[in-house]
Design an enzyme around this catalytic site. Structure first.
Site, PDB file in Angstrom:
ATOM      1  N   ARG A  50       0.844  -1.201   0.000  1.00 13.38           N
ATOM      2  CA  ARG A  50       0.000   0.000   0.000  1.00 13.38           C
ATOM      3  C   ARG A  50       0.876   1.247   0.000  1.00 13.38           C
ATOM      4  NH1 ARG A  50      -1.393   1.791   4.548  1.00 13.38           N
ATOM      5  NH2 ARG A  50      -2.092  -0.190   5.432  1.00 13.38           N
ATOM      6  N   TYR A 102     -17.801  16.140 -13.962  1.00 17.68           N
ATOM      7  CA  TYR A 102     -18.112  14.707 -14.075  1.00 17.68           C
ATOM      8  C   TYR A 102     -19.084  14.268 -12.961  1.00 17.68           C
ATOM      9  CZ  TYR A 102     -17.422   9.677 -14.041  1.00 17.68           C
ATOM     10  OH  TYR A 102     -17.634   8.327 -14.067  1.00 17.68           O
ATOM     11  N   ASP A 174      -9.027  18.198 -13.980  1.00 14.71           N
ATOM     12  CA  ASP A 174      -9.295  16.832 -14.433  1.00 14.71           C
ATOM     13  C   ASP A 174      -8.923  16.813 -15.918  1.00 14.71           C
ATOM     14  OD1 ASP A 174     -10.457  14.545 -15.541  1.00 14.71           O
ATOM     15  OD2 ASP A 174     -12.115  14.526 -14.112  1.00 14.71           O
ATOM     16  N   LYS A 199      -9.784   5.760 -19.110  1.00 14.41           N
ATOM     17  CA  LYS A 199     -10.131   6.257 -20.439  1.00 14.41           C
ATOM     18  C   LYS A 199      -8.903   6.236 -21.357  1.00 14.41           C
ATOM     19  CE  LYS A 199     -13.874   6.913 -18.080  1.00 14.41           C
ATOM     20  NZ  LYS A 199     -14.230   8.181 -17.423  1.00 14.41           N
TER      21      LYS A 199
HETATM   22  C1  LIG Z   1     -14.610   8.516 -16.081  1.00 15.54           C
HETATM   23  C2  LIG Z   1     -14.265   9.841 -15.557  1.00 15.54           C
HETATM   24  C3  LIG Z   1     -13.957  10.029 -14.192  1.00 15.54           C
HETATM   25  C4  LIG Z   1     -14.057   8.914 -13.174  1.00 15.54           C
HETATM   26  O1  LIG Z   1     -13.108   7.916 -13.392  1.00 15.54           O
HETATM   27  P1  LIG Z   1     -13.343   6.382 -12.973  1.00 15.54           P
HETATM   28  O2  LIG Z   1     -12.088   5.729 -13.438  1.00 15.54           O
HETATM   29  O3  LIG Z   1     -14.566   5.921 -13.697  1.00 15.54           O
HETATM   30  O4  LIG Z   1     -13.525   6.340 -11.500  1.00 15.54           O
HETATM   31  C5  LIG Z   1     -13.584  11.300 -13.783  1.00 15.54           C
HETATM   32  N1  LIG Z   1     -13.507  12.338 -14.651  1.00 15.54           N
HETATM   33  C6  LIG Z   1     -13.812  12.189 -15.951  1.00 15.54           C
HETATM   34  C7  LIG Z   1     -13.720  13.388 -16.852  1.00 15.54           C
HETATM   35  C8  LIG Z   1     -14.190  10.954 -16.454  1.00 15.54           C
HETATM   36  O5  LIG Z   1     -14.495  10.827 -17.755  1.00 15.54           O
END
Ligand SMILES: *Cc1c(COP(=O)(O)O)cnc(C)c1O
Length: 395
Positions: A50, A102, A174, A199
């Site tokens: 961890r 998001y 983000d 993504k």
């Molecule tokens: C998918 C997404 C998240 C969240 O990510 P997870 O891996 O699904 O927890 C946060 N911000 C954006 C812009 C996203 O597309």
């Protein structure tokens, strides 16, 4: 002197190019949860996974270098990264946050952090006057997403950073939609960059992961302490999957973005499409700001059809994309925000934000442009025909 490579070369030629011990050209997956100590006062580089794991660390170093930061942190999902970064805040602090954030981040802010005495205000982050006038005495964080989801609204990162610095508050970005291949927020003065590595970074719809990167060393230490305390770390095998996906990031995004641009132009000309949202279009309101702060427009676009019925017909006729939530994969992904990502939002609120019943989001994959266009063309034509027929029949 150390040679500085371009982004595309750095994805492959970094300190984890091969394993020092064996020469292996893939980062070894270290599954061990604990590490042997030779004596009670001798500590190795690792003690417990961890707190630190060699495979995870390879990914953390890779993302830190790609974002131009000093420290990277890998988490079990994008939401784990975002939620852990929010723990930098304390009771009584206030967050300014973009109104089209998001959904998971919206939920964290409005239903979890509020219970810990952390206040928030949603603003249209593309409007710097609105941002400035909502900064309060206790504002400690400005949270940005650019381009935003699903309307691809563009925030002037440096403009917000300037306001934040003047008020001694942090900025988070983000960066999921563009990745460091196309946008590097730390270079623009941002404090923490966050990712859903689920993504584009991993890119194959086969792993959930999140990343955070900092430049300031003190902030890096605090975030490390939170990562270790909260414990939502990324597993060794999943770290390896993200590392593998990263190697093709540049070529994937280059190809998908090129197709996205062509597709956006095609849709803009189509008689059945009411509106197209893509920062690469010259009439996009954020086009100029975007081209100033990013080196590409990315692979996600949204467009609006006349109404829900048209959307239903169109979606049923489309053959190539998967119809699903998520984005940023090798296969194209079509989604319907009104009933998927934004289903929880009251209709009125949704409409106010421009997320209409006719809006679709398309994440462009690696299929050929010609095949995609053909698919769009036939689906739009058939949707038009069925709507037309049902009208004649008085249905
Ligand atoms: C998918 C997404 C998240 C969240 O990510 P997870 O891996 O699904 O927890 C946060 N911000 C954006 C812009 C996203 O597309």
């Amino acid at each position: 002197m150390e040679q500085t490579y371009s982004f595309q070369t750095k994805l492959l030629h970094n300190r984890h190019k091969y394993d020092e011990g064996t020469g292996a050209v893939s980062v070894p997956v270290q599954h061990a949860s604990t590490f042997h100590q030779t004596s009670f006062d001798q500590f190795g580089d690792y003690d417990y996974s961890r707190s630190g794991n060699p495979t995870r660390q390879a990914l953390e170093e890779a993302i830190a270098e790609l974002e131009g930061g000093t420290r990277g942190f890998a988490f079990s999902s994008g939401m784990a990264a975002i939620s852990t970064a929010f723990l930098l805040l304390s009771q009584g602090d206030h967050v300014l946050i973009t109104e089209d954030v998001y959904g998971g981040t919206y939920r964290m802010i409005t239903t979890v952090l509020n219970r810990f005495g952390i206040e928030h205000t949603f603003v249209d982050m593309t409007n710097l006057h609105e941002v400035a006038s909502n900064i309060k005495e206790n504002t400690k964080l400005i949270y940005i997403e650019t381009p935003s989801n699903p309307l691809l609204k563009v925030t002037d990162i440096q403009g917000v950073v300037k306001l934040a610095k003047a008020h001694h508050c942090l900025t988070f970005v983000d960066n999921t939609f563009l990745t460091p291949a196309l946008q590097r927020p730390l270079d623009l003065g941002v404090d923490v960059v966050l990712h859903s590595a689920t993504k584009f970074l991993s890119g194959h719809s086969d792993v959930l992961a999140g990343l955070a990167v900092t430049k300031d060393e003190e902030l890096g230490k605090r975030l490390y302490q939170l990562q270790n305390s909260f414990g939502a770390v990324l597993g060794a095998h999943d770290s390896w999957l993200v590392l593998r996906g990263l190697k093709t990031l540049h070529v994937r995004l280059q190809q998908s973005s090129r197709t996205a641009q062509l597709l956006a132009e095609f849709l803009q000309e189509h008689e059945l499409v009411e509106k197209v949202y893509y920062p690469g279009l010259s009439d996009h309101p954020g086009h100029v700001v975007h081209s100033y702060q990013s080196s590409g427009s990315g692979a996600v676009l949204s467009f609006e059809l006349r109404n829900e019925e048209m959307v239903r017909q169109f979606v049923e006729q489309m053959k190539i994309p998967v119809f699903a939530v998520s984005l940023g994969a090798v296969e194209s992904i079509l989604s319907y925000p009104a009933k998927m990502s934004h289903a929880a939002m009251p209709r009125e609120e949704r409409m106010k934000r421009g997320i209409t019943d006719g809006l679709l989001r398309f994440s462009v994959g690696l299929e050929s442009f010609e095949d995609l266009i053909q698919d769009f063309q036939q689906a739009l034509e058939k949707a038009k025909a069925t709507i037309h027929l049902s009208r004649i029949n008085g249905l």
